[in-house]
Design an enzyme around this catalytic site. Sequence first.
Site, mmCIF file in Angstrom:
data_model
loop_
_atom_site.group_PDB
_atom_site.id
_atom_site.type_symbol
_atom_site.label_atom_id
_atom_site.label_comp_id
_atom_site.label_asym_id
_atom_site.label_seq_id
_atom_site.Cartn_x
_atom_site.Cartn_y
_atom_site.Cartn_z
ATOM 1 N N ASP A 1 17.959 39.707 34.249
ATOM 2 C CA ASP A 1 17.990 38.392 34.884
ATOM 3 C C ASP A 1 17.339 37.381 33.947
ATOM 4 O O ASP A 1 16.150 37.481 33.640
ATOM 5 C CB ASP A 1 17.227 38.453 36.212
ATOM 6 C CG ASP A 1 17.436 37.221 37.082
ATOM 7 O OD1 ASP A 1 17.561 36.112 36.515
ATOM 8 O OD2 ASP A 1 17.474 37.371 38.318
ATOM 9 N N HIS B 1 21.345 37.566 36.610
ATOM 10 C CA HIS B 1 21.194 36.749 37.805
ATOM 11 C C HIS B 1 22.573 36.398 38.382
ATOM 12 O O HIS B 1 23.492 36.059 37.658
ATOM 13 C CB HIS B 1 20.449 35.465 37.422
ATOM 14 C CG HIS B 1 20.025 34.647 38.577
ATOM 15 N ND1 HIS B 1 18.856 34.892 39.262
ATOM 16 C CD2 HIS B 1 20.607 33.589 39.181
ATOM 17 C CE1 HIS B 1 18.729 33.998 40.225
ATOM 18 N NE2 HIS B 1 19.779 33.192 40.209
#
Length: 235
Positions: free
Chosen positions: A173, A204
């Site tokens: 992420d 993400h």
Amino acid sequence: MSDTPATNTTIPALDGEGDIPAYVARPDADSSRAIIVIPEIFGVNAGIRKKCDDWAAEGYLAIAPDIFWRFAPGVELNPDIEAQLQEAFGYFGQYDADDGVKDIEAAIRWLDGQGATKVGCVGFCLGGRLAYMAAARTDVQASVGYYGVMIDQMLNESHAIAHPLMLHIPTEDHLVDHDAQKRIHAGLDPHPKVTIHDYQGLDHGFAATMGNRRNEAGAQLADGRTRAFFAENLA
């Protein structure tokens, strides 16, 4: 922007602040089980509405409150369009997450009035942070957070988590670095109510309903775990 409005009802805010626009999807049969879908920073867009519709198809009363209603009501953005992505980050900069918890509490109270006796919440991105905060600050009975944003900065609230919480954390992420992920694991792995799933190599937004960020295999895995989690904890 789509032709359909982002919201189809309003619910009373706490403390007489006004009315919160929201999107509600109802199951075919009356249901005592409900799920609050907490948006990302892109408003109640088509992807969030689809998540509500999918929960309704599973038999839950589903509601997505417009978390930006105080300053950008009805905004609906596409993260794959750079200008809209930057607009969303601007709203994120204005946003007070404490207000977001109040709005989740308002949604819980509204659902209670609709006959829901078991209420869960699931949030994405900023909504994932709010799902964690709701687990610590409200009596929501089960919470799921996708992506782990800023949770490492709120571990001091973990002692207040009284009901089950599940977190889906992609290991790559770009908004939650490896050190933050280590802090989340160190702070929450020992907690008896918390389950954390890591998604190796994913970034993400991997469980977005649609668009460039979605990873099909990862989304299916995480969403399947979420469905099982709610089936168990909202039974």
